[in-house]
Design a protein around this motif. Sequence first.
Motif, short mmCIF file in Angstrom:
data_model
loop_
_atom_site.label_atom_id
_atom_site.label_comp_id
_atom_site.label_asym_id
_atom_site.label_seq_id
_atom_site.Cartn_x
_atom_site.Cartn_y
_atom_site.Cartn_z
N ASN A 28 27.65 -14.16 34.48
CA ASN A 28 26.91 -13.69 33.15
C ASN A 28 25.29 -13.35 33.41
N ILE A 29 25.36 -12.03 32.77
CA ILE A 29 23.96 -11.61 33.14
C ILE A 29 23.66 -10.66 31.97
N SER A 30 22.18 -10.47 31.95
CA SER A 30 21.78 -9.49 30.51
C SER A 30 21.71 -8.27 31.36
N ASN A 31 21.80 -7.02 30.46
CA ASN A 31 21.89 -5.62 30.87
C ASN A 31 20.52 -5.58 31.90
N ARG A 32 19.46 -5.98 31.58
CA ARG A 32 18.28 -5.78 32.25
C ARG A 32 18.37 -6.27 33.52
N GLY A 33 18.85 -7.64 33.66
CA GLY A 33 19.32 -8.42 34.74
C GLY A 33 20.11 -7.78 35.74
#
Length: 59
Positions: A28-33
């Motif tokens: 699970n990761i943010s779009n930026r990440g």
Amino acid sequence: MTLVTKDDDFLLRHPPVQSRLLWLRCGNISNRGLRLWLDARWPMIAERLDQGDRVIEVR
């Protein structure tokens, strides 16, 4: 065409026949990440795509 997925059972359910599969193993990761994560790995991904690999697992 290259399909991109983070789904761990996608390969078993939909084996790439005419397309290639880029399997992202980043959790699970943010779009930026995700963008930063992919940027760091893109040289390897591009090389494997150029070599004609059909399934590329990216960790």
